[in-house]
Design a protein around this motif. Sequence first.
Motif, PDB file in Angstrom:
ATOM      1  N   ALA A  61      -3.543  59.002  62.716  1.00 34.05           N
ATOM      2  CA  ALA A  61      -5.317  58.896  62.961  1.00 34.05           C
ATOM      3  C   ALA A  61      -5.361  58.080  63.802  1.00 34.05           C
ATOM      4  O   ALA A  61      -6.076  57.872  65.262  1.00 34.05           O
ATOM      5  CB  ALA A  61      -6.393  58.431  61.703  1.00 34.05           C
ATOM      6  N   ASP A  62      -4.525  56.712  63.760  1.00 31.77           N
ATOM      7  CA  ASP A  62      -5.088  55.488  65.094  1.00 31.77           C
ATOM      8  C   ASP A  62      -3.956  55.900  66.619  1.00 31.77           C
ATOM      9  O   ASP A  62      -4.544  56.273  67.415  1.00 31.77           O
ATOM     10  CB  ASP A  62      -3.598  54.819  64.779  1.00 31.77           C
ATOM     11  CG  ASP A  62      -4.475  53.556  63.022  1.00 31.77           C
ATOM     12  OD1 ASP A  62      -5.066  53.617  63.020  1.00 31.77           O
ATOM     13  OD2 ASP A  62      -3.105  52.960  63.423  1.00 31.77           O
ATOM     14  N   GLY A  63      -3.498  57.464  66.223  1.00 36.18           N
ATOM     15  CA  GLY A  63      -2.000  57.945  67.283  1.00 36.18           C
ATOM     16  C   GLY A  63      -3.760  58.916  68.299  1.00 36.18           C
ATOM     17  O   GLY A  63      -3.743  59.316  69.407  1.00 36.18           O
ATOM     18  N   VAL A  64      -4.488  59.541  67.005  1.00 36.79           N
ATOM     19  CA  VAL A  64      -5.103  60.324  67.718  1.00 36.79           C
ATOM     20  C   VAL A  64      -6.253  60.022  68.120  1.00 36.79           C
ATOM     21  O   VAL A  64      -7.023  59.997  69.201  1.00 36.79           O
ATOM     22  CB  VAL A  64      -6.196  61.944  66.304  1.00 36.79           C
ATOM     23  CG1 VAL A  64      -7.446  61.922  66.634  1.00 36.79           C
ATOM     24  CG2 VAL A  64      -4.699  62.103  65.652  1.00 36.79           C
ATOM     25  N   LEU A  65      -7.238  58.835  67.772  1.00 38.35           N
ATOM     26  CA  LEU A  65      -8.479  57.677  68.634  1.00 38.35           C
ATOM     27  C   LEU A  65      -7.510  57.542  69.856  1.00 38.35           C
ATOM     28  O   LEU A  65      -8.359  57.383  70.477  1.00 38.35           O
ATOM     29  CB  LEU A  65      -8.170  56.098  67.935  1.00 38.35           C
ATOM     30  CG  LEU A  65      -9.667  56.167  67.785  1.00 38.35           C
ATOM     31  CD1 LEU A  65     -10.462  56.549  68.681  1.00 38.35           C
ATOM     32  CD2 LEU A  65      -9.752  54.314  67.183  1.00 38.35           C
ATOM     33  N   ALA A  66      -6.364  56.876  69.564  1.00 40.09           N
ATOM     34  CA  ALA A  66      -5.385  56.191  70.823  1.00 40.09           C
ATOM     35  C   ALA A  66      -5.117  57.447  72.307  1.00 40.09           C
ATOM     36  O   ALA A  66      -5.521  56.910  73.580  1.00 40.09           O
ATOM     37  CB  ALA A  66      -4.060  55.857  70.675  1.00 40.09           C
ATOM     38  N   ALA A  67      -5.319  59.183  71.989  1.00 41.28           N
ATOM     39  CA  ALA A  67      -4.629  60.381  72.810  1.00 41.28           C
ATOM     40  C   ALA A  67      -6.121  60.241  72.909  1.00 41.28           C
ATOM     41  O   ALA A  67      -6.751  60.348  74.580  1.00 41.28           O
ATOM     42  CB  ALA A  67      -4.387  61.269  71.950  1.00 41.28           C
TER      43      ALA A  67
END
Length: 152
Positions: A61-67
């Motif tokens: 989920a952190d990665g999706v936000l970063a993407a």
Amino acid sequence: MTTVRERLKALSIELPDLGPPRYAYEATSRWGDVLYVSGQISRTASGEVLLGRLGEDATPADGVLAARTAALNLLARIEQSIGLEQARVLKLNAWAASAPDFVDQPTVIDGASHLLIDVLGDHGRHARTALPTQALPQGALVELDATVAVLG
């Protein structure tokens, strides 16, 4: 037919106001009807870099936000260069800082892909590469670059 500006408004999205790159390169480079957009990291409009490594100290989920954050920067660079109404994303290259055993980069980078499609409609649909990496500039979680067709 809705315009890109109408889609941005409907999505409550404001593109960040990006300054020039910090290092010795151009934010974009155009050759004929092709625009190359340099790597955009997961830096928020306030300047905070979304940090971490997937599978260690960052969740998918952190990665999706970063993407999504990096994709906003990518869209801002396109807007600055040619205007979003003149753009069709051909290819998106993505890197996600990842622990050696994390293998779900495609799901993380879908955050960027979905945002591009939401904002640009069919002109946001693209070919893509999503790769793991040990580290990214400034400790960023995600970095994106793109090849864009200039329309019109």
